[in-house]
Design a protein around this motif. Structure first.
Motif, PDB file in Angstrom:
ATOM      1  N   GLN A 142      73.361  54.173  23.009  1.00  0.00           N
ATOM      2  CA  GLN A 142      72.882  52.848  22.576  1.00  0.00           C
ATOM      3  C   GLN A 142      72.029  52.151  23.630  1.00  0.00           C
ATOM      4  O   GLN A 142      71.133  51.386  23.309  1.00  0.00           O
ATOM      5  CB  GLN A 142      74.082  51.936  22.225  1.00  0.00           C
ATOM      6  CG  GLN A 142      74.879  52.417  21.012  1.00  0.00           C
ATOM      7  CD  GLN A 142      73.985  52.624  19.771  1.00  0.00           C
ATOM      8  OE1 GLN A 142      73.129  51.797  19.467  1.00  0.00           O
ATOM      9  NE2 GLN A 142      74.157  53.746  19.084  1.00  0.00           N
ATOM     10  N   GLU A 143      72.324  52.433  24.922  1.00  0.00           N
ATOM     11  CA  GLU A 143      71.624  51.714  25.994  1.00  0.00           C
ATOM     12  C   GLU A 143      70.141  52.092  26.006  1.00  0.00           C
ATOM     13  O   GLU A 143      69.770  53.219  25.673  1.00  0.00           O
ATOM     14  CB  GLU A 143      72.219  52.061  27.380  1.00  0.00           C
ATOM     15  CG  GLU A 143      73.652  51.606  27.575  1.00  0.00           C
ATOM     16  CD  GLU A 143      74.645  52.613  27.036  1.00  0.00           C
ATOM     17  OE1 GLU A 143      74.239  53.562  26.335  1.00  0.00           O
ATOM     18  OE2 GLU A 143      75.848  52.428  27.284  1.00  0.00           O
ATOM     19  N   ASP A 144      69.298  51.133  26.423  1.00  0.00           N
ATOM     20  CA  ASP A 144      67.859  51.402  26.464  1.00  0.00           C
ATOM     21  C   ASP A 144      67.364  51.780  27.857  1.00  0.00           C
ATOM     22  O   ASP A 144      66.169  51.995  28.049  1.00  0.00           O
ATOM     23  CB  ASP A 144      67.082  50.159  25.991  1.00  0.00           C
ATOM     24  CG  ASP A 144      67.049  50.132  24.477  1.00  0.00           C
ATOM     25  OD1 ASP A 144      67.159  51.210  23.869  1.00  0.00           O
ATOM     26  OD2 ASP A 144      66.945  49.013  23.914  1.00  0.00           O
ATOM     27  N   ASP A 145      68.285  51.837  28.820  1.00  0.00           N
ATOM     28  CA  ASP A 145      67.804  52.162  30.176  1.00  0.00           C
ATOM     29  C   ASP A 145      67.615  53.678  30.301  1.00  0.00           C
ATOM     30  O   ASP A 145      67.892  54.443  29.379  1.00  0.00           O
ATOM     31  CB  ASP A 145      68.768  51.611  31.240  1.00  0.00           C
ATOM     32  CG  ASP A 145      70.162  52.186  31.070  1.00  0.00           C
ATOM     33  OD1 ASP A 145      70.436  52.741  29.987  1.00  0.00           O
ATOM     34  OD2 ASP A 145      70.967  52.108  32.009  1.00  0.00           O
ATOM     35  N   LYS A 184      63.016  59.296  31.021  1.00  0.00           N
ATOM     36  CA  LYS A 184      61.895  58.474  30.561  1.00  0.00           C
ATOM     37  C   LYS A 184      60.575  58.917  31.177  1.00  0.00           C
ATOM     38  O   LYS A 184      59.538  58.880  30.532  1.00  0.00           O
ATOM     39  CB  LYS A 184      62.147  57.001  30.915  1.00  0.00           C
ATOM     40  CG  LYS A 184      62.981  56.258  29.901  1.00  0.00           C
ATOM     41  CD  LYS A 184      62.885  54.763  30.166  1.00  0.00           C
ATOM     42  CE  LYS A 184      63.607  53.977  29.107  1.00  0.00           C
ATOM     43  NZ  LYS A 184      63.512  52.538  29.315  1.00  0.00           N
ATOM     44  N   TYR A 191      63.450  61.882  25.116  1.00  0.00           N
ATOM     45  CA  TYR A 191      64.126  60.576  25.178  1.00  0.00           C
ATOM     46  C   TYR A 191      63.822  59.783  23.905  1.00  0.00           C
ATOM     47  O   TYR A 191      64.721  59.241  23.258  1.00  0.00           O
ATOM     48  CB  TYR A 191      63.649  59.824  26.432  1.00  0.00           C
ATOM     49  CG  TYR A 191      64.331  58.487  26.637  1.00  0.00           C
ATOM     50  CD1 TYR A 191      65.527  58.397  27.352  1.00  0.00           C
ATOM     51  CD2 TYR A 191      63.786  57.326  26.110  1.00  0.00           C
ATOM     52  CE1 TYR A 191      66.170  57.179  27.526  1.00  0.00           C
ATOM     53  CE2 TYR A 191      64.423  56.101  26.276  1.00  0.00           C
ATOM     54  CZ  TYR A 191      65.607  56.031  26.988  1.00  0.00           C
ATOM     55  OH  TYR A 191      66.229  54.821  27.157  1.00  0.00           O
ATOM     56  N   LYS A 195      66.055  58.305  20.424  1.00  0.00           N
ATOM     57  CA  LYS A 195      66.004  56.885  20.031  1.00  0.00           C
ATOM     58  C   LYS A 195      65.561  56.758  18.555  1.00  0.00           C
ATOM     59  O   LYS A 195      66.111  55.987  17.803  1.00  0.00           O
ATOM     60  CB  LYS A 195      65.009  56.121  20.911  1.00  0.00           C
ATOM     61  CG  LYS A 195      65.509  55.878  22.313  1.00  0.00           C
ATOM     62  CD  LYS A 195      66.360  54.606  22.382  1.00  0.00           C
ATOM     63  CE  LYS A 195      67.156  54.495  23.665  1.00  0.00           C
ATOM     64  NZ  LYS A 195      68.480  55.052  23.666  1.00  0.00           N
TER      65      LYS A 195
END
Ligand SMILES: Cc1cc2nc3c(=O)[nH]c(=O)nc-3n(C[C@H](O)[C@H](O)[C@H](O)COP(=O)(O)OP(=O)(O)OC[C@H]3O[C@@H](n4cnc5c(N)ncnc54)[C@H](O)[C@@H]3O)c2cc1C
Length: 455
Positions: A142-145, A184, A191, A195
């Motif tokens: 869930q994290e976007d980092d 990223k 990545y 998403k």
């Protein structure tokens, strides 16, 4: 407009070339520490062999390098890798195992081809293959980092998948610590696929109708006489400009409306605009006094070293040679080498008639290259019957050459960019920022040049 470029590798030369093309009035001055231009790109011609001391190929999916070659009149020199030999092996526990093709281009390839490749590879155990089948059921993060490559692939496809199929490939490009490479920055399509689709297999399936583009354009190309031809052409096109060789820049100071650059020999050069295209650790040193914060951020990008050992043999002195481009070596093997390219199998004309050239790549500076190479050769099944020593044996060492794009690299880039806004007219180019390959470096030079002329 006076523009000073520091560093005459492909990044600095591309910046100079783009400036010359787009801003005829710019007064370009390039300073290079060595007595030659090209930086890591260098081709030697010795006894009929064509020897690349650093990079040996251009990737076609990032077209900047091929486009530049065409623009410089090198179209007829571009050579594809030899398609018949397009096989790569993986050296594991004394055996050469076929390495499955197309994992890194899976999103452009037909779904069933990818599934078949993975189902058939002996590099994964039955359990490892079953683990891949679970991938669509694993919820997306869930994290976007950013995330480390080791964690990303272990989470989605299993540890064995990462250790046997991803890490060897990445270590052949980035050397060093593959576990902590940034998803990223290094593998953005993987990545983004998680998403967007929640699963890598679903993302590949979503592209199931795509025909593999790699069938039309070979994934790797080179130049008939080596990549040094690109440097020769670039240098020739820049003849009108001032280029000083054998001068090393040590520091930069602010001046009203520009910069003063200090050279090791005591000279001082003034310029309104500055493009620094040196290796990142050197750039950090050069900026130490001008901006300690930017300098510290740059110095925190680690770089690993590399060595290339080139061997040339009379073919009669070798036992059977596989018809492949070479092999990757499992980092688990604890050899100093990570990859072997059978250059004669990969490119036409790299060795004289009846001779064979190959190269080994290590992600370290070798203490005793001859000993390491001989010990390694003895382990290789197809070298077990070598009759004589190689007739060509060359070692090229590249200290701190491969910047490692660790987790949160992107964030660091933002911090560096922010720090540099304090210095209008100062720009960076090179392999530590937006990509390590030759095309990435060309683009970084072009972008720096574009920013310079719009300042
Ligand atoms: C062994 C090896 C294999 C590779 N294989 C491939 C490949 O097959 N395909 C691919 O796309 N990429 C490959 N790469 C990566 C690619 O070659 C490099 O990332 C790229 O060439 C770097 O170019 P650059 O201009 O940014 O840096 P460099 O080539 O390092 O140029 C920087 C220049 O700055 C100069 N300099 C340093 N300090 C100073 C100073 N103080 N003052 C003035 N000048 C200074 C240096 O002398 C040098 O000429 C490989 C790299 C290596 C080492």
């Amino acid at each position: 407009m006076k523009i000073l470029i520091i560093g005459g590798g492909i990044s600095g030369l591309s910046a100079a070339y783009h400036l010359q093309k787009t801003k005829a009035s710019a007064q370009i001055y390039l300073i290079e520490k060595e007595k030659r231009l090209g930086g890591k790109i260098e081709t030697l011609h010795q006894d009929g062999y064509i020897i690349e001391t650093g990079p040996e190929s251009l990737v076609s999916y990032k077209p900047a390098a091929i486009n530049l070659c065409q623009e410089l009149g090198l179209s007829s020199e571009i050579i594809p890798s030899i398609p018949e030999n397009r096989k790569t092996f993986f050296f594991l526990k004394g055996n050469l195992i076929p390495f499955p093709e197309g994992i890194f281009s899976a999103f452009q390839a037909p779904f069933f081809r990818t599934v078949k490749t993975l189902a058939q590879t002996p590099l994964l155990s039955p359990l490892g293959k079953l683990r891949i089948g679970l991938e669509p059921f694993i919820p997306p993060r869930q994290e976007d980092d950013d995330e480390a490559a080791g964690s990303f692939f272990s989470r989605r496809l299993g540890r064995e998948f990462f250790n046997h199929l991803i890490a060897p490939f990445l270590s052949g490009i980035y050397g060093g610590d593959t576990e902590n490479l940034s998803m990223k920055s290094v593998l953005p399509t993987f990545y983004a696929a998680e998403k967007k689709y929640g699963s890598l297999l679903k993302a590949i399936l979503a592209n199931k109708n795509k025909k593999s583009s790699s069938q039309q354009i070979p994934p790797f190309v080179s130049l008939k006489n080596g990549l040094g031809s690109l440097i020769d052409k670039l240098v020739k096109s820049l003849q009108k400009n001032r280029i000083d060789l054998g001068k090393s820049v040590v520091a930069v100071k602010n001046l009203p409306g520009g910069y003063q650059v200090l050279l090791e020999n005591g000279e001082r050069v003034e310029s309104e605009i500055l493009i620094i295209a040196t290796p990142v650790q050197k750039t950090a040193d050069i900026l130490k006094d001008l901006d300690p914060e930017a300098s510290k951020l740059l110095s925190e990008i680690p770089s690993s070293s590399a060595s290339v050992v080139t061997l040339g043999f009379d073919q009669n002195d070798l036992s059977t040679l596989s018809n492949s481009y070479g092999f990757l070596i499992s980092p688990e093997e604890k050899f100093p080498f990570l990859a072997c390219t059978m250059s004669s199998n990969k490119w036409e004309g790299r060795a004289p008639e009846g001779k064979f050239i190959m190269r080994f790549y290590a992600n370290t500076i070798l203490d005793d290259p001859e000993k390491s190479t001989n010990e390694f050769l003895k382990q290789l099944p197809f070298f077990s019957k070598i009759k004589k020593k190689p007739e060509l044996f060359l070692v090229h060492s590249h200290p701190n050459v491969m910047p490692e794009y660790r987790v949160s690299h992107e964030k660091k880039m933002e911090q560096i960019q922010r720090a540099l806004t304090r210095h209008p007219g100062l720009f960076l180019a090179g392999n530590a920022y937006q990509g390590i390959g030759i095309s990435d470096c060309i683009l970084s030079g072009v972008k720096a040049a574009e920013k310079a002329v719009t300042t």
